[in-house]
Design an enzyme around this catalytic site. Structure first.
Site, PDB file in Angstrom:
ATOM      1  N   ASP A  13       3.310  -9.466   5.219  1.00 23.29           N
ATOM      2  CA  ASP A  13       4.265  -9.883   6.398  1.00 23.29           C
ATOM      3  C   ASP A  13       5.069 -11.121   5.994  1.00 23.29           C
ATOM      4  O   ASP A  13       5.469 -11.783   7.198  1.00 23.29           O
ATOM      5  CB  ASP A  13       3.555  -9.971   7.629  1.00 23.29           C
ATOM      6  CG  ASP A  13       2.773  -8.497   7.920  1.00 23.29           C
ATOM      7  OD1 ASP A  13       3.174  -7.545   7.677  1.00 23.29           O
ATOM      8  OD2 ASP A  13       1.625  -8.927   8.632  1.00 23.29           O
ATOM      9  N   LYS A  16       8.984  -9.829   2.680  1.00 27.51           N
ATOM     10  CA  LYS A  16       9.643  -9.377   1.630  1.00 27.51           C
ATOM     11  C   LYS A  16      10.610  -8.098   1.380  1.00 27.51           C
ATOM     12  O   LYS A  16      11.524  -8.365   0.643  1.00 27.51           O
ATOM     13  CB  LYS A  16       8.311  -8.312   0.770  1.00 27.51           C
ATOM     14  CG  LYS A  16       7.252  -9.412   0.297  1.00 27.51           C
ATOM     15  CD  LYS A  16       5.839  -8.519   0.012  1.00 27.51           C
ATOM     16  CE  LYS A  16       5.031  -7.825   0.800  1.00 27.51           C
ATOM     17  NZ  LYS A  16       4.459  -8.637   1.947  1.00 27.51           N
ATOM     18  N   GLY A  40       5.121  -2.570   6.074  1.00 29.34           N
ATOM     19  CA  GLY A  40       6.215  -2.431   6.957  1.00 29.34           C
ATOM     20  C   GLY A  40       7.136  -3.448   6.454  1.00 29.34           C
ATOM     21  O   GLY A  40       7.017  -4.658   6.972  1.00 29.34           O
ATOM     22  N   HIS A  41       8.150  -2.922   5.721  1.00 26.22           N
ATOM     23  CA  HIS A  41       8.961  -3.927   5.406  1.00 26.22           C
ATOM     24  C   HIS A  41      10.367  -3.880   6.113  1.00 26.22           C
ATOM     25  O   HIS A  41      10.999  -2.804   6.070  1.00 26.22           O
ATOM     26  CB  HIS A  41       9.397  -3.699   3.677  1.00 26.22           C
ATOM     27  CG  HIS A  41       8.057  -4.116   2.802  1.00 26.22           C
ATOM     28  ND1 HIS A  41       8.420  -3.957   1.423  1.00 26.22           N
ATOM     29  CD2 HIS A  41       7.059  -4.373   3.146  1.00 26.22           C
ATOM     30  CE1 HIS A  41       7.018  -4.050   0.866  1.00 26.22           C
ATOM     31  NE2 HIS A  41       6.333  -4.512   1.838  1.00 26.22           N
ATOM     32  N   GLN A 222       1.886  -5.806   1.084  1.00 26.26           N
ATOM     33  CA  GLN A 222       0.688  -6.524   1.656  1.00 26.26           C
ATOM     34  C   GLN A 222       0.961  -8.060   0.779  1.00 26.26           C
ATOM     35  O   GLN A 222       2.124  -8.412   0.569  1.00 26.26           O
ATOM     36  CB  GLN A 222      -0.485  -6.066   1.332  1.00 26.26           C
ATOM     37  CG  GLN A 222      -0.925  -4.838   2.052  1.00 26.26           C
ATOM     38  CD  GLN A 222      -0.111  -3.533   1.492  1.00 26.26           C
ATOM     39  OE1 GLN A 222      -0.510  -3.174   0.416  1.00 26.26           O
ATOM     40  NE2 GLN A 222       0.205  -2.816   2.383  1.00 26.26           N
ATOM     41  N   ARG A 301       0.470  -4.437  16.160  1.00 23.94           N
ATOM     42  CA  ARG A 301      -0.479  -5.312  16.668  1.00 23.94           C
ATOM     43  C   ARG A 301      -0.077  -6.639  16.667  1.00 23.94           C
ATOM     44  O   ARG A 301       0.719  -7.167  15.749  1.00 23.94           O
ATOM     45  CB  ARG A 301      -1.668  -5.395  15.888  1.00 23.94           C
ATOM     46  CG  ARG A 301      -2.273  -4.081  15.765  1.00 23.94           C
ATOM     47  CD  ARG A 301      -3.419  -4.021  14.928  1.00 23.94           C
ATOM     48  NE  ARG A 301      -3.292  -3.982  13.412  1.00 23.94           N
ATOM     49  CZ  ARG A 301      -4.156  -3.980  12.413  1.00 23.94           C
ATOM     50  NH1 ARG A 301      -5.150  -3.840  12.512  1.00 23.94           N
ATOM     51  NH2 ARG A 301      -3.621  -3.681  10.990  1.00 23.94           N
ATOM     52  N   LYS A 329      11.016 -17.528   7.444  1.00 23.31           N
ATOM     53  CA  LYS A 329      10.893 -18.090   8.778  1.00 23.31           C
ATOM     54  C   LYS A 329      10.730 -19.495   8.932  1.00 23.31           C
ATOM     55  O   LYS A 329      10.034 -19.855   9.620  1.00 23.31           O
ATOM     56  CB  LYS A 329       9.454 -17.475   9.099  1.00 23.31           C
ATOM     57  CG  LYS A 329       9.793 -15.949   9.312  1.00 23.31           C
ATOM     58  CD  LYS A 329       8.866 -15.336  10.005  1.00 23.31           C
ATOM     59  CE  LYS A 329       9.211 -14.197  10.904  1.00 23.31           C
ATOM     60  NZ  LYS A 329       8.284 -13.610  11.843  1.00 23.31           N
ATOM     61  N   GLY A 412      16.041 -16.573   9.018  1.00 24.69           N
ATOM     62  CA  GLY A 412      16.279 -15.726  10.119  1.00 24.69           C
ATOM     63  C   GLY A 412      16.284 -14.486   9.532  1.00 24.69           C
ATOM     64  O   GLY A 412      16.270 -14.082   8.342  1.00 24.69           O
TER      65      GLY A 412
HETATM   66  P1  IMP Z   1      -5.504  -0.774   5.002  1.00 21.93           P
HETATM   67  O1  IMP Z   1      -4.586  -1.289   3.735  1.00 21.93           O
HETATM   68  O2  IMP Z   1      -4.692  -0.357   6.065  1.00 21.93           O
HETATM   69  O3  IMP Z   1      -6.858  -0.387   4.700  1.00 21.93           O
HETATM   70  O4  IMP Z   1      -5.632  -2.398   5.929  1.00 21.93           O
HETATM   71  C1  IMP Z   1      -6.670  -3.432   5.221  1.00 21.93           C
HETATM   72  C2  IMP Z   1      -6.124  -4.597   5.821  1.00 21.93           C
HETATM   73  O5  IMP Z   1      -5.004  -5.144   5.039  1.00 21.93           O
HETATM   74  C3  IMP Z   1      -6.134  -4.800   7.322  1.00 21.93           C
HETATM   75  O6  IMP Z   1      -6.378  -6.323   7.685  1.00 21.93           O
HETATM   76  C4  IMP Z   1      -4.702  -4.725   7.487  1.00 21.93           C
HETATM   77  O7  IMP Z   1      -4.366  -5.147   8.614  1.00 21.93           O
HETATM   78  C5  IMP Z   1      -4.053  -5.469   6.162  1.00 21.93           C
HETATM   79  N1  IMP Z   1      -2.779  -4.986   5.776  1.00 21.93           N
HETATM   80  C6  IMP Z   1      -2.526  -3.705   5.136  1.00 21.93           C
HETATM   81  N2  IMP Z   1      -1.314  -3.494   4.936  1.00 21.93           N
HETATM   82  C7  IMP Z   1      -0.549  -4.732   5.565  1.00 21.93           C
HETATM   83  C8  IMP Z   1       0.508  -5.156   5.567  1.00 21.93           C
HETATM   84  O8  IMP Z   1       1.544  -4.420   4.873  1.00 21.93           O
HETATM   85  N3  IMP Z   1       0.861  -6.326   5.969  1.00 21.93           N
HETATM   86  C9  IMP Z   1      -0.154  -6.979   6.590  1.00 21.93           C
HETATM   87  N4  IMP Z   1      -1.324  -6.803   6.322  1.00 21.93           N
HETATM   88  C10 IMP Z   1      -1.743  -5.566   6.018  1.00 21.93           C
END
Ligand code: IMP
Length: 428
Positions: A13, A16, A40-41, A222, A301, A329, A412
């Protein structure tokens, strides 16, 4: 031409999507190398916000090739939803995107296994996005997985059923109820639609493009602290989110990597469970969350918020071989009169400047430097020359500690709110 990489240095987050979109005009090919719909980009332009999950962030630009690489895992159902949203906006996806035959497929039962396993972990749950990421990568490394290229084979359905049966066996070990039929019907329909996409051997394509002198940007998902090897294990995702992941996730040789852009927020956030030494579980953290709109782009969340963690960032720079830093940010910190930056942790009676092997259950108390903040609203700035002196000092301070130049500062979410900078760090 070498392949440049852009990736997150924290727990994801970092922004990117926005930065890839801004840098896309400098490239011919944008290639995602790992992760899947857990990402989620977010991109914003012309007053509209777009969230991409599996599709690379270069998709809004014409005459660019977007590659979904072999290291990515794809859920056909969610993928088609993404496609439909973009098609609705008249983005000609088929002209702009190709998909690796070697990318793995997320089955409905992978999602069920993810949910069942998280439920069984109770308080120890990882906080997964529940998109089936972990179980799909487990099948990949366990040599059971189904790949995108398999949909072209005549016995695809049989192979699907065999894997599904294995999963149903596994699910029977959990106290977990589910209804597979509806998910499965939608999945099969999506697979049919999937056949209309251009499937490629992306490692050949990328290396051929490179040979032709095309400029390629590998887009990470990630962040480094969620990396399966170097993140805060076991509270991590199931792929290599680091520069090395771009090599294995696209088929690019390590000596063919050029610039490595490392993105970090001016503070720090984390969504899901796991250690977060600088987390602020107080009113300050709440203010940060509000000012930064810190809610997950994929799951909605609330994100956990805290001050910047420099030992963790230094570690991320080292693991990734970061050549340029991008700070996002910065505008959110206008909220605070003073800013804190963690320089080490008190741990078992001493101060250390690295994350120890096992921080789960151990108390890590951050040691902070306190810096003067800026109260000016940065969101209207369009030139780095106009930034407040205290923000300039923060940048200088970070460059000194991280020993890497900061070349972009984002103020921003919109494309236009991006300040390019010629760093003098190396010569200062
Ligand atoms: P998973 O990859 O969905 O199994 O999640 C594993 C961990 O990585 C969890 O704590 C998620 O919240 C975190 N996570 C997975 N993808 C993202 C992302 O794109 N951004 C932030 N956290 C992520």
């Amino acid at each position: 031409m070498k392949v440049d990489v852009l990736l997150g240095l924290q727990w994801g987050d970092e922004g990117k999507g926005k930065v890839v979109d801004v840098l896309t005009p400098n490239y011919d090919v944008i290639a995602r190398f790992q992760g899947g719909p857990n990402a989620g980009h977010t991109l914003e332009f012309d007053g509209i916000k777009h969230v991409l999950n599996t599709i690379p962030s270069g998709i809004f630009h014409s005459n660019k090739m977007n590659v979904v690489g072999n290291g990515v895992v794809i859920d056909p159902i969610l993928f088609m939803k993404e496609v439909d949203a973009l098609t609705g906006m008249k983005v000609p996806i088929n002209e702009r995107m190709v998909i690796s035959r070697k990318a793995h497929l997320i089955l409905p039962t992978h999602r069920l296994l993810d949910a069942a396993s998280e439920q069984a972990k109770g308080k120890k749950k990882i906080g997964s996005t529940l998109k089936g990421i972990g179980p799909t990568y487990m099948d990949k490394t366990g040599r059971n997985g189904l790949r995108v290229g398999d949909i072209e084979s005549t016995n695809f359905e049989e192979r699907y059923n065999n894997l599904k049966e294995k999963h149903i066996q596994l699910l029977s070990q959990f106290d977990f109820e589910y209804d597979l039929i509806e998910m499965e019907t939608e999945w099969m329909k999506s697979i049919e639609r999937f056949k209309s996409f251009v499937l490629v051997d992306s490692e050949h394509l990328i290396n051929a493009q490179k040979k032709e002198g095309k400029r390629i940007l590998a887009e990470g998902a990630q962040g480094t602290l969620l990396d399966i090897d170097f993140g805060s294990y076991p509270f991590v995702t199931s792929s290599n989110t680091i520069t090395a992941g771009a090599c294995t996730g696209l088929g690019v040789a390590p000596n063919q990597i050029g610039e490595v852009y490392g993105i970090f927020k001016a503070y720090c956030t984390r969504v899901g469970s796991g250690p977060f030494p600088t987390e602020l579980e107080d009113e300050v953290g709440e203010r940060m969350r509000k000012a930064g709109h810190e809610f997950g782009a994929t799951t909605g969340r609330p994100r956990r918020c805290g001050w910047i963690d420099l030992p963790a960032l230094k570690y991320a720079c080292m693991i990734n071989g970061v050549t340029q830093l991008i700070m996002t940010k910065a505008d959110v910190l206008s909220e605070f009169e003073t800013i804190k930056a963690c320089t080490g942790y008190k741990y078992k009676g001493e101060v250390i400047d690295f994350m120890p092997f096992d921080v789960v259950g151990e108390e890590l108390v951050p040691v902070y430097d306190e810096l003067e903040g800026w109260s000016e609203d940065l969101t209207g700035l369009r030139s780095i020359d106009d930034i407040p002196a205290t923000l300039q000092s923060y940048i200088d301070y970070l460059e000194r500690i991280l020993e890497t130049p900061i070349t972009i500062v984002s103020v921003g979410p919109d494309r236009s709110q991006t300040l390019m900078r010629e760093s003098t760090w190396a010569t200062a």
